[in-house]
Design an enzyme around this catalytic site. Sequence first.
Site, mmCIF file in Angstrom:
data_model
loop_
_atom_site.group_PDB
_atom_site.id
_atom_site.type_symbol
_atom_site.label_atom_id
_atom_site.label_comp_id
_atom_site.label_asym_id
_atom_site.label_seq_id
_atom_site.Cartn_x
_atom_site.Cartn_y
_atom_site.Cartn_z
ATOM 1 N N HIS A 191 0.823 -1.221 0.000
ATOM 2 C CA HIS A 191 0.000 0.000 0.000
ATOM 3 C C HIS A 191 0.855 1.269 0.000
ATOM 4 C CE1 HIS A 191 -3.631 -2.272 0.342
ATOM 5 N NE2 HIS A 191 -3.293 -2.796 1.510
ATOM 6 N N ASP B 133 -2.936 -10.434 -2.963
ATOM 7 C CA ASP B 133 -3.468 -10.035 -1.664
ATOM 8 C C ASP B 133 -4.954 -9.712 -1.838
ATOM 9 O OD1 ASP B 133 -2.112 -8.711 1.108
ATOM 10 O OD2 ASP B 133 -4.039 -7.821 0.535
ATOM 11 N N HIS C 27 -6.497 -7.274 -0.575
ATOM 12 C CA HIS C 27 -6.659 -5.831 -0.721
ATOM 13 C C HIS C 27 -6.006 -5.370 -2.012
ATOM 14 C CE1 HIS C 27 -6.619 -6.705 3.646
ATOM 15 N NE2 HIS C 27 -7.637 -5.853 3.665
ATOM 16 N N ASP D 98 -4.637 -13.062 2.553
ATOM 17 C CA ASP D 98 -5.896 -12.729 3.222
ATOM 18 C C ASP D 98 -7.126 -12.995 2.368
ATOM 19 O OD1 ASP D 98 -4.685 -10.761 1.764
ATOM 20 O OD2 ASP D 98 -4.727 -9.261 3.351
#
Lengths: 448, 563
Positions: free
Chosen positions: A108, A147, A149, A236
Amino acid sequence: MKPTGVLFFPAFDWAITPTHPEREERLLYTRDQLFEEGIMDLPQIREYHPRLASPADIARVHFVVPDLDSHITEAHLVAAGSTLVVADAYMNREIKNAFAIIRPPGHHAMSVSHGNRGFCNINNEAIMIEYMRKKYNIKRVAIIDTDVHHGDGTQEIYYNDPDVLFISFHQDGRTLYPGSGFTSELGGPLAWGTTINIPLLPRTTDEGIHYVIDNLVLPILKEFKPDLIVNSAGQDNHYTDPLADMRFTACGYAILNEKLAPDIAVLEGGYSVETALPYINMGIIMAMAGIDYSNLKEPDYDPGMFIESTKNMNAIEQIVKQQLAVFRHRQDVIEENRRTGPAWFNEYKRIFYDTDYIDEEQKVRISNCPVCSGVRLIDSSAQHRNGRLYDVFCISIPINLCPECHEKGNTIYKDMIKNGKYDLVYLQDRIDDKYLCYDSKTDQEQSY
Amino acid sequence: MLIGIDVGGTYTDGVVFDGDHILSSVKVPTDDNNLLQTLLQVLDELLNSLQNVDQISRIVLSTTLVTNILATGRGERTALVLIPGFGLPHNAYQITTDTFFLNGAIDFRGREIEGLDENEIITLAQQIKKMNFKRVAVVGKFSNRNASQELEIKELFQQIMPEVSIFTGSQVSNQLNFPRRAVTTFYTAMILPEWINFAGQIEAALKSRGLQSEIHILKADGGTMPLHKSLEKPCETVFSGPAASTMGALAITMDTKNSVVVDIGGSTSDLSLMIDGQPLYASRGAEIEGKLTHVESFSLKSVALGGDSPIIYNHETGKVDIAASRLGPAACFNGNAATVTDAFNQFYELGLGDTKRSNNFLGEIAALAQIPINELCDQVISQVFERLETEIKAMFLQWENEPAYRVWEVVNRSPFRLDRIIGIGAAAGIIVPQLARRLGVESVIHAYSPVANALGAAIVRPTMSVQLHIDTQQGICIAQPGGEVESPGNLNNMQMEDARKLAIEILAEQAVQAGLQDYAQDYSIQMEEQFNLIRSYHRSGKIFDVAVQIRPGFIHKYKGVKI
């Protein structure tokens, strides 16, 4: 057959806060599982020792405001440095591929770093990739962000670079942090089509994700012909992750890595510390090392636990079709943009740092160059937690720019220092491996 | 008075030590086929040099017996029964041809995640019985966190085949690493009968000589254990010879420098490292017969190159080589082949033994190679230095590249900075000073260097360790050795200080039980870690791992040597 490199750095003495998902305990059970299995003792595996990334390694990717010491800890330098260790081992042909199981994570973190967002301060993969492009002359890179996200940091860093393909599948941004990664985000005007997002509905299963891999990711990789494939390996998407809501399994992750065959995988998120991480990490290592993983499963997993809905499969098929078409038309669109676009492409952005609660405003300009992807200028301002407001100006010269844009970037740096309007002026010259930061208050220039 | 005897591959050394000096020393060739005989020969020669044997308070033996049993396949045939659960495929754990697998699984928190299948166990027991195994090792993945499945299998096996000895993994080690635990348990089962026999013979031999002294066995970690303790963990006696040399090197230096210890024997050279005066451990445990174990050992490197290694002329390559197999002593010591020792003797004019013989035998090879003798010696000496130097540097590199799991370990790591080389063994005085000069460091050759291994054995103290694992949420409190421990007070209120205190108490208790009360207070904390368990942003428990040990060192009386 060469071994698979594994660098396990659980940072057992580092946490964002004691009860944060990014805490000491995160890789404890992974450690227990890997060590008890004895997988590191196998001839197919070679374990590596971390090192610290240097300030230049960080500055090659990031404009850290106001300076490295302000919010980049030793733990971040070790995590980033770990990726460089496996990169060297891979390029020196000691290993056939590598998995860096490291924390803190990085995907991120964007070019400008005012603090921590989404548990990340600096982008481990980008730091590794730029190191490899500089040191080993790697040209084309593909990053697959697995991921849950959206890897918005990595996307932003490579949004305007046509030589770096970024593909991210994730739980869609309407239902999960960071709220981006929609199909419309396709790359800057001169790198259009090398950013590919596949937002997925919550509760997507192995079947749905593997449809994306088989019918979109693998065909694109085949056509793009990267010199290096990097898996930004979050864990995740797992059905037990406490922060997301997907239905992916440990075996699903293992198969994914077998198909993708990444040269280097780097751990990102994944916060189901007991019921997912030990098994997924084992699965990824086994798949990358070519070890039979049919005996691996989560204790509570039964085949047939999750069945993909027809409706979701139809939606996925639609996205895959659409994005494949985008990728295949990218050259035409880029040519059109170059021909019809203005001398400078402009963009205005706001970026929110959830962990550190910072709001950043950015004006980005990219030169429309007839031969390269253009020099990138970022005008960024943000008020830090200590109350200080920073106005900074950043010039980024990627390694693949033409000599004219290279010179243009250096000239702009001198002009902006004279301009005197900014607290800090940064020059990131990847061609000359020269990284400068001019502080207008002290009239000092720092070189990394 | 103390006696130390080190049974090495070529020679067996023994010393009698008293106060601050060696009273007498003995060196005889080792008879591999009868280690006991060699050992007793050395002991008798030492005893003969003394007027009064009553004053011998302790005898420490280091022996290659276990290594020999395993290397020659003399161990008893043993069935290895594994409960591998989920994870790596079973073929990754095919440690021996007699490996069997059972269902069942425990996870990293010690929870049973798959139950045992009683019928399957009974069927396997009958099969093992039919195959006439006398020994069985039962080892489960994560049995260090919960031994119940291993114990249940053991009980069922015992009912079906009461005459068979059954060993469980949890009894041997509670460190993580299932295959190493399996190998260590398997080896223990294999060698125990012969070891018990050997220990019994030694005890009888001492008795018949009227000796009342304590008898200890040297371990790979550079410490001793009382002979009766070795019956529980015979594997720990492997590589005790090189450990004796390392401790001997420490005994003659007694400071905090960074050293490499080079023990040059007849046919091999053993290398070990000392950092700040502390011997470096092998982080992955001792490797025995090509398999990693949970035996704590110094980090050692054995090079097939010794003082008696013969020099040969290779007709195919037309080059001078150093052969791996020893033929006998150096020519200057009445051997019948030119050796490394002869080359040094000639080149540096050391005046060892019959220098004419060195010259004659070297001359023969020089004639074959059609080079002057000095040129031949120079080539041999260069080869010796290059091989030792390469191995030493590889050891540094290995140390520098040890994995690290904490930020501070990475930040504080520095390259190995060598201060000096300590030479041990008879041939060390010939080779080590030149080697040190080449590496630009000082060298230590002591008058006791030729018998430093036996000296080390004589004066090292016992070592022991206790590892404690506590999981407050699961209500687990396990010590190794010892098994489950009753927690003092409420486990949920446990803090690091309490866990540490508990581990220290257990160690002290075990020291007393082993008759080592004098050393109970010499403990140090080897490792400690604690993790808060957070579920839904709240602390729901803690995990502690503490290891305390009596580190390798010297008996209290030892304060250094005088010559």
